[in-house]
Design a protein around this motif. Structure first.
Motif, PDB file in Angstrom:
ATOM      1  N   TYR A 119       1.077  -4.104   3.858  1.00 41.78           N
ATOM      2  CA  TYR A 119       1.074  -4.261   2.409  1.00 41.78           C
ATOM      3  C   TYR A 119       1.336  -2.925   1.702  1.00 41.78           C
ATOM      4  O   TYR A 119       2.099  -2.858   0.736  1.00 41.78           O
ATOM      5  CB  TYR A 119      -0.262  -4.845   1.939  1.00 41.78           C
ATOM      6  CG  TYR A 119      -0.360  -4.939   0.443  1.00 41.78           C
ATOM      7  CD1 TYR A 119       0.283  -5.959  -0.250  1.00 41.78           C
ATOM      8  CD2 TYR A 119      -1.070  -3.987  -0.291  1.00 41.78           C
ATOM      9  CE1 TYR A 119       0.213  -6.038  -1.630  1.00 41.78           C
ATOM     10  CE2 TYR A 119      -1.142  -4.065  -1.664  1.00 41.78           C
ATOM     11  CZ  TYR A 119      -0.500  -5.084  -2.332  1.00 41.78           C
ATOM     12  OH  TYR A 119      -0.566  -5.150  -3.699  1.00 41.78           O
ATOM     13  N   THR A 135       5.224  -2.024   2.196  1.00 41.71           N
ATOM     14  CA  THR A 135       6.295  -2.980   1.929  1.00 41.71           C
ATOM     15  C   THR A 135       6.729  -2.928   0.465  1.00 41.71           C
ATOM     16  O   THR A 135       5.938  -2.557  -0.414  1.00 41.71           O
ATOM     17  CB  THR A 135       5.874  -4.409   2.290  1.00 41.71           C
ATOM     18  OG1 THR A 135       7.013  -5.273   2.198  1.00 41.71           O
ATOM     19  CG2 THR A 135       4.793  -4.941   1.359  1.00 41.71           C
ATOM     20  N   LYS A 177       7.841  -5.772  -0.746  1.00 40.31           N
ATOM     21  CA  LYS A 177       7.666  -7.182  -1.107  1.00 40.31           C
ATOM     22  C   LYS A 177       6.179  -7.499  -1.226  1.00 40.31           C
ATOM     23  O   LYS A 177       5.666  -8.400  -0.588  1.00 40.31           O
ATOM     24  CB  LYS A 177       8.296  -8.080  -0.043  1.00 40.31           C
ATOM     25  CG  LYS A 177       9.779  -7.857   0.166  1.00 40.31           C
ATOM     26  CD  LYS A 177      10.281  -8.679   1.327  1.00 40.31           C
ATOM     27  CE  LYS A 177      11.741  -8.404   1.600  1.00 40.31           C
ATOM     28  NZ  LYS A 177      12.218  -9.104   2.805  1.00 40.31           N
ATOM     29  N   LYS A 178       5.478  -6.738  -2.054  1.00 42.37           N
ATOM     30  CA  LYS A 178       4.024  -6.861  -2.151  1.00 42.37           C
ATOM     31  C   LYS A 178       3.563  -8.243  -2.620  1.00 42.37           C
ATOM     32  O   LYS A 178       2.598  -8.789  -2.103  1.00 42.37           O
ATOM     33  CB  LYS A 178       3.463  -5.773  -3.068  1.00 42.37           C
ATOM     34  CG  LYS A 178       3.562  -4.372  -2.469  1.00 42.37           C
ATOM     35  CD  LYS A 178       2.729  -3.403  -3.242  1.00 42.37           C
ATOM     36  CE  LYS A 178       2.764  -1.973  -2.776  1.00 42.37           C
ATOM     37  NZ  LYS A 178       3.218  -1.619  -1.492  1.00 42.37           N
ATOM     38  N   SER A 179       4.251  -8.829  -3.589  1.00 38.80           N
ATOM     39  CA  SER A 179       3.828 -10.138  -4.102  1.00 38.80           C
ATOM     40  C   SER A 179       3.948 -11.212  -3.029  1.00 38.80           C
ATOM     41  O   SER A 179       3.095 -12.100  -2.923  1.00 38.80           O
ATOM     42  CB  SER A 179       4.616 -10.527  -5.350  1.00 38.80           C
ATOM     43  OG  SER A 179       5.983 -10.658  -5.043  1.00 38.80           O
ATOM     44  N   LEU A 202       1.040 -10.787  -0.638  1.00 43.44           N
ATOM     45  CA  LEU A 202      -0.195 -11.272  -1.271  1.00 43.44           C
ATOM     46  C   LEU A 202      -0.275 -12.799  -1.252  1.00 43.44           C
ATOM     47  O   LEU A 202      -1.321 -13.371  -0.952  1.00 43.44           O
ATOM     48  CB  LEU A 202      -0.297 -10.762  -2.708  1.00 43.44           C
ATOM     49  CG  LEU A 202      -0.745  -9.315  -2.876  1.00 43.44           C
ATOM     50  CD1 LEU A 202      -0.698  -8.912  -4.342  1.00 43.44           C
ATOM     51  CD2 LEU A 202      -2.146  -9.104  -2.318  1.00 43.44           C
TER      52      LEU A 202
END
Length: 198
Positions: free
Chosen positions: A64, A67, A69-71, A74
């Motif tokens: 996390y 990256t 592409k955190k969303s 999550l």
């Protein structure tokens, strides 16, 4: 071996095109096997999967952090946590231990196969680019070793929930490892491609 993958993320300061699925599915899979071990009860399954849950949680956090592409990470993590909590609630309410053991066994089997096959989510990318740079070789190799060992243990204790999915898992890992034989781990630049074609 998975630590090497995370170390690479830290050194490169990015996860590049790697998928978080192996870590998230690994967390959920270890968690379900932990519940299965508690329900059975089997101290070996419990100890191994307590360690597995803690490691996969740590690896997911590292992923996390690095990256872009955190969303997405999550959302996938939230789904995994909700599914796990549903299983914990179900475990605490189910009266029949045999039914509980079978349902936990099937769930854990499914997640084991998803965890091992998760790197295959990048299969089309690998084929398109003819490069395996996005596949975590150490993680796939360890999946093969671990699946093989659990398969042997499952045969020894005559537990089909351990032996069958881990046999399939070891086979999937072999299929993924074969991609490293077919395709290089470093993408070829257009100049290199021209030189090799000449």
């Amino acid at each position: 071996m998975i630590t090497l993958v995370c170390r690479q993320y830290v050194v490169n300061r990015t996860t590049a095109e790697a998928s978080p699925l192996p870590f998230i599915c690994g967390f959920l899979s270890s968690g379900l096997w932990l519940l299965y071990g508690i329900c059975k009860p089997d101290s070996k399954i419990i100890i191994v999967n307590v360690v597995g849950v803690l490691l996969m949680l740590s690896y997911s956090i590292v992923f996390y952090v690095y990256t872009f592409k955190k969303s997405s990470v999550l959302k996938q993590s939230l789904v995994a946590i909700i599914l796990y909590l549903v299983m914990v609630v179900y475990m605490s309410t189910e009266i029949d231990n045999e039914i509980l053991l079978v349902r936990l066994g099937y769930s854990a089997c499914l997640l084991t196969l998803l965890t091992i096959s998760a790197p295959m989510s990048k299969l089309f990318y690998v084929i398109r680019t003819k490069c395996t740079d996005c596949l975590p070789f150490p993680m796939i190799f360890m999946s093969f070793i671990v699946s093989s060992l659990w398969f042997i243990y499952g045969c020894i204790v005559q537990d089909v929930f351990l032996s069958i999915p881990n046999f399939i898992g070891a086979s999937l890992a072999v299929a993924q490892l074969s991609l490293f034989v077919v395709y290089p781990s470093v993408p070829q630049t257009p100049l290199l491609l021209k030189m090799t074609e000449a």
